[in-house]
Motif scaffolding. Structure first.
Motif, PDB file in Angstrom:
ATOM      1  N   GLN A 261       0.979  -1.154  -0.093  1.00  0.00           N
ATOM      2  CA  GLN A 261      -0.038  -0.018  -0.031  1.00  0.00           C
ATOM      3  C   GLN A 261       0.921   1.165   0.045  1.00  0.00           C
ATOM      4  O   GLN A 261       1.395   1.613   1.079  1.00  0.00           O
ATOM      5  CB  GLN A 261      -0.956   0.083   0.925  1.00  0.00           C
ATOM      6  N   ALA A 262       1.058   2.058  -1.327  1.00  0.00           N
ATOM      7  CA  ALA A 262       1.974   2.870  -1.142  1.00  0.00           C
ATOM      8  C   ALA A 262       1.218   4.140  -1.683  1.00  0.00           C
ATOM      9  O   ALA A 262      -0.145   4.417  -1.614  1.00  0.00           O
ATOM     10  CB  ALA A 262       3.046   2.816  -2.350  1.00  0.00           C
ATOM     11  N   SER A 263       1.786   5.097  -2.158  1.00  0.00           N
ATOM     12  CA  SER A 263       1.178   6.543  -2.693  1.00  0.00           C
ATOM     13  C   SER A 263       2.252   7.194  -3.461  1.00  0.00           C
ATOM     14  O   SER A 263       3.359   7.026  -3.386  1.00  0.00           O
ATOM     15  CB  SER A 263       0.755   7.161  -1.372  1.00  0.00           C
ATOM     16  N   TRP A 264       1.775   8.269  -4.001  1.00  0.00           N
ATOM     17  CA  TRP A 264       2.387   9.384  -4.753  1.00  0.00           C
ATOM     18  C   TRP A 264       1.876  10.643  -4.479  1.00  0.00           C
ATOM     19  O   TRP A 264       0.708  10.660  -3.872  1.00  0.00           O
ATOM     20  CB  TRP A 264       2.537   8.917  -6.290  1.00  0.00           C
ATOM     21  N   VAL A 265       2.625  11.728  -4.571  1.00  0.00           N
ATOM     22  CA  VAL A 265       1.957  13.116  -4.486  1.00  0.00           C
ATOM     23  C   VAL A 265       1.943  13.812  -5.631  1.00  0.00           C
ATOM     24  O   VAL A 265       2.729  13.857  -6.627  1.00  0.00           O
ATOM     25  CB  VAL A 265       2.999  13.853  -3.524  1.00  0.00           C
ATOM     26  N   LEU A 266       0.747  14.415  -5.836  1.00  0.00           N
ATOM     27  CA  LEU A 266       0.195  15.420  -6.658  1.00  0.00           C
ATOM     28  C   LEU A 266       0.299  16.732  -6.335  1.00  0.00           C
ATOM     29  O   LEU A 266      -0.195  17.253  -5.385  1.00  0.00           O
ATOM     30  CB  LEU A 266      -1.170  14.924  -7.091  1.00  0.00           C
TER      31      LEU A 266
ATOM     32  N   PRO B 259      -1.555  22.158 -10.034  1.00  0.00           N
ATOM     33  CA  PRO B 259      -1.298  22.642 -11.494  1.00  0.00           C
ATOM     34  C   PRO B 259      -0.744  24.013 -11.648  1.00  0.00           C
ATOM     35  O   PRO B 259      -0.994  24.974 -10.587  1.00  0.00           O
ATOM     36  CB  PRO B 259      -2.518  22.670 -12.322  1.00  0.00           C
ATOM     37  N   THR B 260       0.075  24.392 -12.666  1.00  0.00           N
ATOM     38  CA  THR B 260       0.372  25.791 -12.818  1.00  0.00           C
ATOM     39  C   THR B 260      -0.019  26.172 -14.404  1.00  0.00           C
ATOM     40  O   THR B 260      -0.097  25.219 -14.958  1.00  0.00           O
ATOM     41  CB  THR B 260       2.069  25.771 -12.690  1.00  0.00           C
ATOM     42  N   PRO B 261       0.276  27.382 -14.613  1.00  0.00           N
ATOM     43  CA  PRO B 261       0.105  27.567 -16.013  1.00  0.00           C
ATOM     44  C   PRO B 261       0.978  26.756 -17.154  1.00  0.00           C
ATOM     45  O   PRO B 261       0.431  26.588 -18.295  1.00  0.00           O
ATOM     46  CB  PRO B 261       0.319  29.040 -16.025  1.00  0.00           C
ATOM     47  N   GLU B 262       2.074  26.465 -16.746  1.00  0.00           N
ATOM     48  CA  GLU B 262       2.981  25.716 -17.502  1.00  0.00           C
ATOM     49  C   GLU B 262       2.773  24.192 -17.460  1.00  0.00           C
ATOM     50  O   GLU B 262       3.032  23.428 -18.384  1.00  0.00           O
ATOM     51  CB  GLU B 262       4.568  26.246 -17.035  1.00  0.00           C
ATOM     52  N   LEU B 263       2.363  23.685 -16.214  1.00  0.00           N
ATOM     53  CA  LEU B 263       1.920  22.325 -16.130  1.00  0.00           C
ATOM     54  C   LEU B 263       0.465  22.237 -15.687  1.00  0.00           C
ATOM     55  O   LEU B 263       0.166  21.825 -14.406  1.00  0.00           O
ATOM     56  CB  LEU B 263       2.842  21.869 -14.760  1.00  0.00           C
ATOM     57  N   PRO B 264      -0.416  22.323 -16.506  1.00  0.00           N
ATOM     58  CA  PRO B 264      -1.690  22.351 -16.160  1.00  0.00           C
ATOM     59  C   PRO B 264      -2.173  20.931 -15.626  1.00  0.00           C
ATOM     60  O   PRO B 264      -3.350  21.073 -14.970  1.00  0.00           O
ATOM     61  CB  PRO B 264      -2.282  22.559 -17.529  1.00  0.00           C
ATOM     62  N   GLY B 265      -1.746  19.919 -15.839  1.00  0.00           N
ATOM     63  CA  GLY B 265      -2.063  18.485 -14.993  1.00  0.00           C
ATOM     64  C   GLY B 265      -1.195  18.338 -13.724  1.00  0.00           C
ATOM     65  O   GLY B 265      -1.613  17.617 -13.204  1.00  0.00           O
ATOM     66  N   GLY B 266      -0.621  19.457 -13.377  1.00  0.00           N
ATOM     67  CA  GLY B 266       0.257  19.266 -12.195  1.00  0.00           C
ATOM     68  C   GLY B 266       1.589  18.416 -12.302  1.00  0.00           C
ATOM     69  O   GLY B 266       1.603  18.003 -13.472  1.00  0.00           O
ATOM     70  N   THR B 267       2.132  18.078 -11.036  1.00  0.00           N
ATOM     71  CA  THR B 267       3.531  17.284 -11.166  1.00  0.00           C
ATOM     72  C   THR B 267       3.147  16.038 -10.229  1.00  0.00           C
ATOM     73  O   THR B 267       2.568  16.364  -9.173  1.00  0.00           O
ATOM     74  CB  THR B 267       4.302  18.181 -10.743  1.00  0.00           C
ATOM     75  N   GLY B 268       3.463  14.992 -10.812  1.00  0.00           N
ATOM     76  CA  GLY B 268       3.314  13.684  -9.933  1.00  0.00           C
ATOM     77  C   GLY B 268       4.872  13.305  -9.179  1.00  0.00           C
ATOM     78  O   GLY B 268       5.877  13.478 -10.046  1.00  0.00           O
ATOM     79  N   VAL B 269       4.882  13.480  -7.948  1.00  0.00           N
ATOM     80  CA  VAL B 269       6.113  12.999  -7.435  1.00  0.00           C
ATOM     81  C   VAL B 269       6.087  11.613  -6.741  1.00  0.00           C
ATOM     82  O   VAL B 269       5.042  11.042  -6.094  1.00  0.00           O
ATOM     83  CB  VAL B 269       6.400  14.159  -6.242  1.00  0.00           C
ATOM     84  N   VAL B 270       6.946  10.778  -7.041  1.00  0.00           N
ATOM     85  CA  VAL B 270       6.736   9.293  -7.176  1.00  0.00           C
ATOM     86  C   VAL B 270       8.174   8.980  -6.335  1.00  0.00           C
ATOM     87  O   VAL B 270       9.309   9.359  -6.891  1.00  0.00           O
ATOM     88  CB  VAL B 270       6.690   8.520  -8.124  1.00  0.00           C
ATOM     89  N   GLU B 271       8.328   8.188  -5.351  1.00  0.00           N
ATOM     90  CA  GLU B 271       9.209   7.848  -4.383  1.00  0.00           C
ATOM     91  C   GLU B 271       9.644   6.211  -4.444  1.00  0.00           C
ATOM     92  O   GLU B 271       8.856   5.685  -3.992  1.00  0.00           O
ATOM     93  CB  GLU B 271       9.135   8.424  -3.183  1.00  0.00           C
ATOM     94  N   LEU B 272      10.737   5.875  -5.094  1.00  0.00           N
ATOM     95  CA  LEU B 272      10.878   4.592  -5.265  1.00  0.00           C
ATOM     96  C   LEU B 272      10.966   3.841  -3.521  1.00  0.00           C
ATOM     97  O   LEU B 272      10.638   2.779  -3.680  1.00  0.00           O
ATOM     98  CB  LEU B 272      12.470   4.337  -5.762  1.00  0.00           C
TER      99      LEU B 272
END
Length: 375
Positions: free
Chosen positions: A75-80, A83-96
């Motif tokens: 059971q894990a997670s990533w972080v959203l 969004p910004t004007p340059e990145l309208p879908g937001g940024t996904g942060v994934v930790e190995l």
């Protein structure tokens, strides 16, 4: 006074968030009216998600079920990130470390551990529609050259008869070709790989020789994994999707850096990227003191680990900086104060047994020394 607290985790004893909390609690015992800004740092390893969650307004944890490094469900997670004007879908942060990390292993298995779960979490972020990926790759359990990641993203690792090969570094010599016809594309904003490791994939300073032992590989297995990674590099080169195995960081996380570079991701200094993303420079602008630290301060710290990056930014902001470490294995230079928990506790065992207690003690000692005692 305005105090910025920006440590890395003390691995095995306290997360960066917990380190911040304990240092702040100790400081407040002496100077309760000071302004304390807590900015937990990371370098791409354990604690990367927590750093973004605490520092970035609007960041959300996104749950995901993945296959762990030994095949069990995690059971894990990533972080959203918003969004910004340059990145309208937001940024996904994934930790190995959260999906394919060493502590997730029921027992060490250097030859069969893999990074499939990390790739599954990356795929989940892509499916969500993120515009960019930040991929922290510290703390890996495996030496699979990123093969598991690529499989999760749609690649097929095939043997000489066209059958799928089992996951894990020990199986890489069986891979005769890689089918990338269904390999997922990077999001439009690309992917940055966050790491403090500059090792190449192969050789005496490569993934197998340097990091294999901590993952349970004996000398013979490390030699086998070295040969496996060399074979893997040749297969990717023949398929036209290879990265440079000699590139700095290709050997990070058991060669996961190499696999992600082959996918098209770009390796960057993890601590520097995280410092920029969490707004460290803005926080330092009016700081009267900056406190950073890590579990073991040693000769490798200056090679891009979080305390070195925080110190670099603090000096640029003309802010004095103090260091708190679990132990000091190198002489700290450029700090107005330096405390080791082993000295405060009397021994390494005592410091590890109750790190929060001795972190609070360090916070108190710093407030007395650098805050000039109670107001």
């Amino acid at each position: 006074m305005r105090i910025v607290i920006a440590p890395d985790s003390f691995k095995g004893s306290a997360s960066a968030v917990r380190v911040c909390e304990a240092l702040a609690a100790g400081w407040r015992e002496v100077r309760p009216d000071d302004e304390l800004v807590e900015l937990p740092m990371a370098d791409g390893g354990e604690g990367t998600l927590d750093a973004f969650l605490l520092a970035v307004p609007g960041a959300n944890r996104m749950p995901v079920r993945v296959t762990g490094p030994d095949g069990r469900v995690v059971q894990a997670s990533w972080v959203l990130l918003p969004p910004t004007p340059e990145l309208p879908g937001g940024t996904g942060v994934v930790e190995l470390a959260e999906t394919s990390g060493l502590p997730l292993m029921a027992r060490l298995d250097a030859m069969n551990a893999h990074t499939l779960g990390f790739g599954q979490a990356i795929a989940a972020a892509i499916d969500h529609g993120v515009s960019r990926l930040l991929l922290g790759i510290g703390g890996s359990a495996s030496t699979d050259g990123g093969g598991g990641v690529l499989v999760a993203l749609g690649a097929r690792l095939l043997d000489a008869e066209g059958l799928s090969v089992l996951l894990g570094g020990g199986s890489l010599p069986e891979v005769a070709t890689i089918d990338v016809s269904r390999l997922r594309s990077l999001p439009e904003g690309g992917a940055l790989v966050l790491s403090d490791v500059t090792n190449p994939l192969l050789g005496a300073s490569g993934a197998a020789d340097v990091f294999g032992e901590q993952k349970g590989a004996d000398a013979a297995q490390r030699a086998d994994l070295e040969a496996a990674l060399a074979s893997w590099s040749r297969v990717l080169s023949a398929a036209g999707v290879a990265a440079d195995p000699a590139a700095p960081g290709a050997g990070a996380a058991g060669g996961t850096g190499f696999g992600l570079m082959a996918w098209g991701a770009r390796l960057v200094s993890g601590a520097s990227a995280i410092a920029d993303a969490i707004g460290l420079d803005a926080a330092l602008a009016d700081a009267d003191l900056v406190i950073t630290g890590e579990g073991r301060f040693d000769a490798q710290t200056d090679g891009g680990k979080a305390p070195a990056i925080v110190a670099e930014h603090a000096r640029a902001a003309h802010a004095p900086i103090a260091l708190v470490a679990g132990s000091l294995a190198a002489e700290p230079h450029g700090f107005v104060s330096a405390f080791a928990l082993t000295d405060l506790a009397g021994s390494a065992g005592a410091a590890l047994a109750d790190a929060p207690r001795w972190l609070r003690a360090a916070g108190e000692a710093l407030a007395v020394r650098e805050g000039h005692g109670p107001e």
